[in-house]
Design an enzyme around this catalytic site. Structure first.
Site, short mmCIF file in Angstrom:
data_model
loop_
_atom_site.label_atom_id
_atom_site.label_comp_id
_atom_site.label_asym_id
_atom_site.label_seq_id
_atom_site.Cartn_x
_atom_site.Cartn_y
_atom_site.Cartn_z
N ARG A 1 -6.48 -10.51 -0.44
CA ARG A 1 -6.33 -10.01 0.93
C ARG A 1 -6.43 -11.19 1.89
O ARG A 1 -7.21 -12.13 1.67
CB ARG A 1 -7.42 -8.99 1.26
CG ARG A 1 -7.61 -7.91 0.22
CD ARG A 1 -6.39 -7.05 0.02
NE ARG A 1 -6.10 -6.19 1.16
CZ ARG A 1 -5.01 -5.46 1.28
NH1 ARG A 1 -4.08 -5.53 0.34
NH2 ARG A 1 -4.82 -4.69 2.32
N HIS B 1 3.33 -11.75 1.34
CA HIS B 1 2.55 -10.60 0.84
C HIS B 1 3.41 -9.80 -0.14
O HIS B 1 3.55 -8.58 -0.02
CB HIS B 1 2.08 -9.72 1.99
CG HIS B 1 0.86 -8.92 1.63
ND1 HIS B 1 -0.15 -8.65 2.52
CD2 HIS B 1 0.47 -8.33 0.46
CE1 HIS B 1 -1.09 -7.94 1.94
NE2 HIS B 1 -0.74 -7.73 0.67
#
Length: 313
Positions: free
Chosen positions: A228, A276
């Site tokens: 993350r 991502h």
């Protein structure tokens, strides 16, 4: 129980395919009929609008579309019902592919060869065997374990760190605050697959990175973050690359996403960026286990992969 109605509430992408697959077996809506819609039994969400779940009186279970669940805890109106995190073999395979790709690229000096190609340099540097390199995985959940098993098969030495004590055959494991520095001291390539919680926010700092092993078969420490973005401090990573604390970094996640065009990481010669994309949620593989859990729940069976709210994952 009758087949419960599903609220599909997502932002940031087109939910059409998710809706089609869920609707093949159940009644699905993209918005509740009202703030207190009594027909909603399940919510399938990703960064849902704040408070949309707060007053649904018959909501029984929340399913998160992504591997991370920190987006849910940003909702001030999150109701006190079970949250199920997604677990699917496809997601683990995608993450394993990404981690192995980046580990191998750093190990086989991909950045150096790309730079040489631009300058038309024909030079073969010394290449050390995989068994001379220690890969340390922060986060030994399903994704971390899957990546570790594949890397072990390639000959790398594996270390693992987790918040609580874990065991895994073939992996030297460390846990808790007391195990963090020894874990870093024994690691050449740091792979971050931790969940984002208040305890892990900003953990990838310059102070942490300076404990990685610099005198290694790679000629310096390497960071790979596919967990993350809020786990890391972007400025600290740039500092670590500039002062030699890190040799290179592969980053799939960032503090702010999309990564601002003003970020120095875009043009940094030691940084490899992906948007991502390490393990994209695929509805074809993630919807079937969700529907299976709903069916089981309605038969009175317990839910699997429930999020521990106290731990945050």
């Amino acid at each position: 129980m009758e087949k419960g109605r599903i609220l599909l509430s997502v932002t940031g992408f087109n939910p059409q395919r998710w809706h089609e697959l869920l609707a093949a077996e159940r009644d699905v809506v993209l918005k509740p009929d009202s703030a207190t819609d009594p027909s909603i039994t399940y919510a399938v969400v990703w960064k849902q609008p704040p408070n949309i779940l707060a007053k649904l009186p018959n909501l029984r279970v929340i399913f998160s579309i992504g591997a991370g669940v920190d987006h849910l805890f940003n909702d001030p109106g999150l109701p006190d019902v079970p949250i199920v995190r997604v677990v699917a073999d496809n997601l683990a395979r995608h993450m394993t592919e990404y981690v192995v790709w980046r580990v191998i690229d750093h190990h086989r000096q991909g950045a150096l060869y790309r730079a040489q190609q631009q300058k038309k340099i024909w030079h073969e540097p010394l290449q050390r065997p995989a068994e001379d390199v220690s890969v340390g995985i922060m986060g030994l959940g399903q994704l971390g374990r899957a990546a570790a098993r594949t890397l072990m098969g390639l000959g790398f030495r594996l270390n693992g760190w987790s918040r609580t004590e874990q065991a895994m055959e073939g992996v030297t494991t460390f846990h808790g605050e007391q195990g963090l520095i020894p874990f870093l001291n024994a690691t050449d390539i740091l792979v971050v697959l931790l969940p984002h919680t208040p305890a892990t926010e900003g953990i990838i700092s310059h102070d942490l990175l300076r404990h990685l092993r610099r005198r290694s078969a790679l000629g310096g420490a390497v960071l790979i973050n596919a967990g993350r973005g809020k786990l890391q401090k972007d400025a600290d990573i740039v500092r670590a690359l500039d002062d030699g604390t890190l040799k290179e970094a592969s980053l799939d996640v960032f503090e702010v996403e999309p990564l601002p065009k003003t970020s120095p990481m875009w043009t940094h010669p030691k940084v490899f960026i992906t948007p991502h994309a390490a393990a994209t949620s695929d509805p074809e593989h993630l919807i079937p286990p969700m529907l299976k859990q709903m069916d089981a729940f309605e038969r009175g069976e317990p839910l699997d992969h429930i999020v521990d709210r106290a731990a945050g994952y």
